[in-house]
Design an enzyme around this catalytic site. Structure first.
Site: not given
Ligand code: DOR
Ligand code: ZN
Length: 347
Positions: A18, A101, A249
């Site tokens: 992200h 996604k 992630d």
């Molecule tokens: O912990 C998470 N944060 N899991 C996700 O699936 C999305 C992500 C986010 O975009 O902050």
């Molecule tokens: Zn993610």
């Protein structure tokens, strides 16, 4: 065998990242660009990246935020909705988009526009199967009757097995796998399926969230699981199976938005991602498997070349900064204020 003091591996990739947008993008991008050659960039912006045109515009913003001289390559994804038109897939493929996604609606951060019923997307998924474009799956049911810790295992039975029966050639990445059931399913399944594994799920179990008071910086989705699950993930990631590959992630949120009621989910790991993975692999006696997990398996799954060049980790204790400036706010990295035994060498 003597304890190694340096570890040189193929320049790795992050297959789940992200990067956010705007000021946040400018803060977090340099860390990923320093660690990785490429990254699969998640589309859960506000509004979500639902079309090829939006993804290409986002890509330009990412490229513009790269540090001078960086050749870091963002691999773009689209956010699948109930209404993603099947003909978007050809456009996406032609434009170099790497995947779509699938967020079950309501499963996590910015997932309100996600899929309410996978069957609504079947014509689009059929087009993806034809084009060889992978579906990246957030594998958790949103059914409030299902215990939070069981949501991944139930997702496999209710959604993943039927989906793969209906579309057996669709390439699927089971993103951020967190359970014994998830790892076993990916290892044992027939056909094109892989999984990303995060550093936090390899290094920590759910006790981390509740030890010494509530610890919001260990809160992510899917949530950390019990120790037996962590051990199963370590075994899978270090097994040498090409189905498992690195995906941090890394999900930055301003510290004050994590440290309050209704705190946001996500661990910011990009700052020291390779160091964290090296720690997990070394604890499992599998440092020699880090190269393939981080630099080869993901590229093979996506059908992309392995990166040229290498990066080197040195055994050198250092303290991870407790917090970084994040626009007007602060960003707290995982392990912030703590030490790491490996350090990525500059250059
Ligand atoms: O912990 C998470 N944060 N899991 C996700 O699936 C999305 C992500 C986010 O975009 O902050
Ligand atoms: Zn993610």
């Amino acid at each position: 065998m003597a304890t190694p003091t340096t570890l040189t591996i193929t320049r790795p990739d992050d297959w789940h990242l992200h990067l956010r947008d705007g000021a946040a993008l400018a803060v977090v991008l340099p860390a990923s660009a320093r660690q990785f050659g490429r990254a699969v960039v998640m589309p859960n912006l506000r509004p979500p990246v639902t079309s090829t045109a939006l993804a290409l515009a986002y890509r330009e913003r990412i490229l513009a935020a790269r540090p001078a001289g960086s050749d870091f390559e963002p691999l773009m994804t689209l956010y699948l909705t109930d209404n993603t038109p099947p003909d978007e897939i050809g456009r996406a493929r032609a434009a170099g988009i790497q995947a779509l996604k699938f967020y079950p609606a309501g499963a996590t951060t910015n997932s309100d526009a996600g899929v309410t019923d996978l069957r609504k997307t079947y014509r689009t998924l059929e087009a993806m199967q034809r084009e060889g474009l992978p579906l990246l799956v957030h594998g958790e049911v949103t059914d409030p009757a299902v215990d939070v810790f069981d949501r991944e295992a139930v997702f496999i039975d209710r959604h993943l097995i039927p989906l793969r029966r209906d579309l057996p050639e669709l390439k699927i990445v089971f993103e951020h796998v967190t359970t014994r059931e998830g790892a076993a399913y990916v290892l044992g399944a027939d056909g094109p399926i892989g999984a990303t594994v995060t550093p936090q799920h390899l290094l920590y179990n759910r006790n981390a969230i509740f030890t010494g008071g509530l610890q919001p910086h260990f809160y992510c989705l899917p949530v950390l699981k019990a120790e037996a699950h962590r051990q199963a993930l370590v075994a899978a990631a270090t097994s040498g199976s090409p189905r498992f590959f690195l995906g941090t992630d890394s999900a930055p949120h301003a510290a004050h938005l994590k440290e309050h009621a209704g705190g946001h989910a996500g661990c910011y790991t990009a700052l020291a991602a390779l160091e964290l993975y090296a720690e997990a692999f070394e604890a499992a006696g599998a440092l020699d498997r880090l190269d393939a997990f981080a630099g080869r398996h993901g590229a093979a799954f996506y059908g992309l070349p392995v990166n040229a060049g290498t990066v080197t980790l040195v055994r050198e204790a250092w303290t991870v900064p407790e917090a970084l400036p994040f626009g007007a706010a602060r960003l707290k990295p995982l392990r912030g204020g703590g030490t790491l035994t490996w350090r990525l060498k500059e250059g």
